[in-house]
Design an enzyme around this catalytic site. Sequence first.
Site, short mmCIF file in Angstrom:
data_model
loop_
_atom_site.label_atom_id
_atom_site.label_comp_id
_atom_site.label_asym_id
_atom_site.label_seq_id
_atom_site.Cartn_x
_atom_site.Cartn_y
_atom_site.Cartn_z
N ARG A 160 0.82 -1.21 0.00
CA ARG A 160 0.00 0.00 0.00
C ARG A 160 0.86 1.26 0.00
O ARG A 160 0.50 2.29 0.59
CB ARG A 160 -0.96 0.02 1.20
CG ARG A 160 -1.92 -1.14 1.26
CD ARG A 160 -2.88 -1.17 0.08
NE ARG A 160 -3.75 -2.32 0.15
CZ ARG A 160 -3.49 -3.49 -0.41
NH1 ARG A 160 -2.38 -3.66 -1.10
NH2 ARG A 160 -4.33 -4.50 -0.29
N SER A 239 -11.53 -0.35 2.48
CA SER A 239 -10.82 -0.57 3.74
C SER A 239 -10.32 0.76 4.28
O SER A 239 -9.49 1.42 3.64
CB SER A 239 -9.65 -1.53 3.53
OG SER A 239 -10.11 -2.78 3.08
N GLU A 343 -6.13 4.41 5.66
CA GLU A 343 -5.70 4.19 4.28
C GLU A 343 -6.09 5.36 3.38
O GLU A 343 -5.29 5.78 2.55
CB GLU A 343 -6.29 2.87 3.74
CG GLU A 343 -5.75 2.47 2.41
CD GLU A 343 -6.10 1.03 2.05
OE1 GLU A 343 -6.37 0.78 0.86
OE2 GLU A 343 -6.11 0.16 2.94
#
Length: 351
Positions: A160, A239, A343
């Site tokens: 990520r 998410s 995130e």
Amino acid sequence: MQELHDAPLAPLTTFRLGGPATRLITATTDAGVIDAVREADAAGTPLLVIGGGSNLVIGDKGFDGTALHIATRGFDLAGTTLELAAGEVWSDAVARTVEAGLAGIECLSGIPGSAGATPIQNVGAYGQEVSATITEVVAYDRTAGETVTLTNDECAFSYRHSRFKNHPGRYVVLRVRFALEDAGGLSAPLRYAETARALGVSAGDRVPLATARDTVLKLRAGKGMVLDPEDHDTWSAGSFFTNPILTDAEFDAFRARVRERLGDGAEPPAYPAGEGRTKTSAAWLIDKSGFTKGYGTGPARISGKHTLALTNRGGATTEDLLALAREVVDGVREAFGITLVNEPVTVGVSL
């Protein structure tokens, strides 16, 4: 290009949250994108780049500057080489590669947002990450004042993360190039246990591309991770927290907290994440800290389908959402000593 003033930004995000921008420019060509960026930089005007808006949390006061909505289009497939314009709808592009019989991104089906955002976040799901297939990223470098082409290695991909996140605001992605695989209509080897179980095969097996895509879409829909304008349980950024990656010492301390809280013999999820590092599950942490599916009584709640998704039930404000996020972060830290990291990118606000 289209230009609006005091323009609402909430409709450009999957959360449907956030105040207006002083100025909103919609660019449909690479040249238009570059011109808008150069103009803002020359004037010293703050710039917010928006693609599909699926990874943005914009403050209720909005954005005092120029918001640039990238709406470029381009799907160019030559053999197994694919080039996407940054504004291409990602889920549509994935569907077209499956129809073309090419493997490599089929398990990334149903992810909302634009193609240009995928290298920034190194988007991944169900055992695939875009870093495995991206060969080059074409971007406008605001520091150098020129268009650059970065190789996969130069993108510095990790979980990520990427060079683009290391230098926030420096690069504006224009095009992304991929090397896909012709496996005779079959998927790439399945690397995610849940997907393999749902298909009744073993990890490492291949299945027909369309079957892999359909299965992933069903799994995502079951978790509220396929955007549906009529279903507020999908009004989210997917998410909201990344899965924590811990050193050996941190994981040992975490495991001790788990046993203290849940009883001897309790074991947290653990996945290898490189030498001396272990990844655990943010969803598991949230659930075991008492924040179950559907948690909350206000307009911002945890999804009724998946604990990792925070949702706008309709009528929420960004502050409602952040209050819930902070409650979850504080609760997980108190229960297990781990601080979750958001995130989505925050604009004008923070946790």
